[in-house]
Structure formats: structure tokens, C-alpha cells
Design an enzyme around this catalytic site. Structure first.
Site, PDB file in Angstrom:
ATOM      1  CG  ASP A 254       2.406  -2.661  -8.411  1.00 25.81           C
ATOM      2  OD1 ASP A 254       2.471  -2.330  -9.616  1.00 25.81           O
ATOM      3  OD2 ASP A 254       1.453  -3.311  -7.931  1.00 25.81           O
TER       4      ASP A 254
ATOM      5  CG  HIS B 166      -2.354  -1.111  -7.318  1.00 21.61           C
ATOM      6  ND1 HIS B 166      -2.655  -0.299  -6.258  1.00 21.61           N
ATOM      7  CD2 HIS B 166      -2.554  -2.382  -6.885  1.00 21.61           C
ATOM      8  CE1 HIS B 166      -3.034  -1.034  -5.226  1.00 21.61           C
ATOM      9  NE2 HIS B 166      -2.975  -2.310  -5.579  1.00 21.61           N
TER      10      HIS B 166
ATOM     11  CD  GLU C 212      -2.574   3.195  -5.831  1.00 20.74           C
ATOM     12  OE1 GLU C 212      -3.408   2.351  -6.172  1.00 20.74           O
ATOM     13  OE2 GLU C 212      -1.427   2.899  -5.482  1.00 20.74           O
TER      14      GLU C 212
ATOM     15  NE  ARG D 216      -4.214  -1.524  -0.044  1.00 14.86           N
ATOM     16  CZ  ARG D 216      -4.274  -2.563  -0.855  1.00 14.86           C
ATOM     17  NH1 ARG D 216      -3.232  -2.831  -1.642  1.00 14.86           N
ATOM     18  NH2 ARG D 216      -5.341  -3.333  -0.908  1.00 14.86           N
TER      19      ARG D 216
END
Length: 331
Positions: A258, A295, A263, A234
Site C-alpha cells: 500500500d 496508500h 510514491e 512505509r
């Protein structure tokens, strides 16, 4: 059962429609996120199926209750975007998909490590342009390096197994140590010891109040110079401004992420024809030793299959008033 699927993408629709043939639920797909502005779309639905960038605060959950929604079915493992106390207050159940494919995320963490280290993304672009020089592509052997793993749930366990297979020394931190990992040679240590001794640190813990901004100036100061930090969990685990400072100061040698704290309005969308207004993200992108993916760690056919099956099983269990084995409750 009428199910509203928010933040849906073509791959969500493909897999959900395939596995819905067993259940025949009435599915409606919405491209938009679920938030205060879109909660009116849930009128008449029994279930909302949501993902990581949907925001279910108390205002949204109250609207869901008013609209007749009785179940929030997350199609992800994390649940920090749902106000669980509000869900309990309005008598809405919450389920999640706790382990859709631990290997998918763990393998993506490895991909970030190897790409950052061996600079394969840069080599690929060079060769396409006819540049076969090896200058500035020097990496290091991952073999025999010390890898720190924060969080040894199912994904963390899978990642530990991978790094052990590469011949690494693996240090781990978790409030619930896994005896099976100890038997394989993983050493559980304090966070301070992990920070001090790790060449690579990979985050696999949930985002909770206790883990918010776990990686910050204070923790980075305890790490080795030129440490590699990997985050496939996260975005909020990392205080981005502090990492940028330490990238500039060359304390952090590599960053592979990622997930990103801000985001929500970027990831999962095509912004190639737009001006990106997030100056922090643009600053991160400017570093040659930073690798960002949007992600995608979960995105394998096996994971999407398991997500679909588990979401429908959760809805089926709720509909039939059987035990919800993947229910999430307020602490």
C-alpha cells in the site's frame, strides 16, 4: 490560529471543516505538497498541517520559521519526512497522530493478503466479462499458516489479533515486546527466525535509519520460497529492486504493498491520462502476483474522524501552552 493544510484532498476538507466547528480555526487548504518550492505559501500562518508526501527538510523548516510558523501538525503517524533536529533548532514544535485507527490499516493488510491469495480481483474482472472459469485461481488456506509481524505497535497488535483469529501461528519481532500479545499466544523471535519460518510477512514498523531497506536481498534469502510480503507501513522499508529480482527468481511468491518508496509524485493523484515514467513501478505492476494500492490503508471514516479530532486537539494544546502529548522530538 491560521492553519495551512497541505496535500489536501476532498475528504480532508470534509472532515476538517466538520470538526473545526468546535475550534473555529482559520483553515486554508492547499492541494500542493509542502516542499522547498512551496514553502513561500506558509507566510502568515501559525500552523502547517502536513501529510506523508510533504517534505520538511532544514531548508523548508527555516523558511517556516522565517514566515512565522510555530507548529508542524502531522496528520499521520509517521514522521520520517520531517527534519526533527532542524525543527528543534528553529524552535518549531512537531506533533503527530499516533493511532488514528490501527484497525483500518491492519484490516487493509488482511485485504491484501486475501486478495493476493484468492485472486478475487482477477475473478471479479473475469465474471464481468462473462468468464466463469476457475483456471489459475487456486489459492491456499490462510488457516494454520505462520505469519511474521515486524513491528507490534498499535497497528501491529491489531494485525496480530486478526491473524490469531484466523487460526494462524503468529511470530513477531519488536524491540519492545507486548506482554498482552504473548499472553494471546504470539511468539516473539529474532528477525532471522521470523524470516526463516514465516509463510506471510507483514511490515508494521516505522521508517527509521535502522529499518531502511529492511527487506532486501539478504533478508529475502533467509525467507521461505514463495513467501508473501505485505507492506502497509512505509515504502522505504523495502528495497524495491531487490524484491523485483526475487519476484523474477520466484523466491518471493506474492507482494502486496500500500506504500511505495517513490510514491511521492504518484500516489493520491489521478494519473490515468498521463504516461507513468516510473519504470520500477511499471515493472512491479507487470507481475501477476503483485498487488498495489495507493496508500489507502488509513482511509476509513473512523480513521478520518480520529485524524481530524487529534490534529485539532494538538493545535488546541499548543495554542493553550498545555502539555503536547503527541509531540515528536529529535532523538
Amino acid at each position: 490560529m491560521r492553519v495551512a493544510v497541505f496535500s489536501s484532498k476532498p475528504y480532508d476538507r470534509r472532515y476538517f471543516e466538520e470538526y473545526n466547528q468546535v475550534y473555529n480555526y482559520d483553515l486554508s487548504f492547499f492541494d500542493t505538497n509542502l516542499n522547498t518550492q512551496t514553502s513561500n505559501l506558509t507566510q502568515g500562518f501559525d500552523v502547517v498541517c502536513v501529510f506523508v508526501n510533504d517534505h520538511l527538510n532544514e531548508e523548508v523548516i527555516e523558511a517556516l520559521a522565517d514566515n512565522g510558523v510555530k507548529l508542524i501538525a502531522l496528520r499521520c503517524a509517521g514522521f520520517n519526512n520531517v527534519d526533527l533536529k532542524a525543527a528543534e533548532k528553529y524552535q518549531i514544535k512537531v506533533t503527530r497522530v499516533p493511532a488514528y485507527s490501527p484497525q483500518a490499516v491492519a484490516e487493509h493488510a488482511l485485504a491484501l493478503i486475501l486478495t493476493l491469495n484468492r485472486k478475487t480481483h482477477k475473478a471479479y474482472n473475469r465474471v464481468k466479462e462473462g468468464n466463469f472459469s476457475l483456471d489459475k485461481l487456486i489459492g491456499f488456506n490462510v488457516y494454520n499458516k505462520t505469519v511474521g509481524v515486524i513491528g507490534t505497535g498499535k497497528i501491529g497488535q491489531a494485525f496480530c489479533e486478526i491473524m490469531l483469529g484466523l487460526g494462524c501461528k503468529v511470530l513477531a519481532y519488536d524491540i519492545a515486546p507486548q506482554s498482552s500479545l504473548k499472553d494471546r499466544g504470539v511468539s516473539y523471535v529474532t528477525l532471522e527466525e521470523l524470516y526463516k519460518n514465516s509463510d506471510i510477512i507483514s511490515l508494521h514498523c516505522p521508517l527509521l535509519e535502522a529499518t531502511q531497506h529492511l527487506i532486501n536481498n539478504e533478508s529475502i534469502n533467509q525467507m521461505k520460497t514463495q513467501v508473501m510480503i505485505i507492506n502497509t507501513s512505509r515504502g522505504g522499508l523495502i528495497k524495491t529492486e531487490d524484491v523485483i529480482k526475487n519476484l523474477k527468481d520466484k523466491k518471493v511468491g506474492y507482494l502486496g504493498i500500500d506504500v511505495y518508496e517513490q510514491e511521492e509524485n504518484l500516489f493520491f493523484e489521478d494519473k490515468s491520462e498521463q504516461i507513468i515514467e516510473d519504470d520500477t513501478l511499471l515493472r512491479l505492476i507487470s507481475f501477476p502476483n503483485v498487488l498495489i494500492t495507493s496508500h489507502q490503508a488509513f482511509l476509513t471514516s473512523e480513521a478520518l474522524t480520529e485524524i481530524s479530532k487529534t490534529v485539532f486537539q494538538n493545535i488546541h494544546d499548543f495554542e493553550n501552552q498545555t502539555s503536547l502529548m503527541n509531540e515528536v522530538k529529535a532523538q
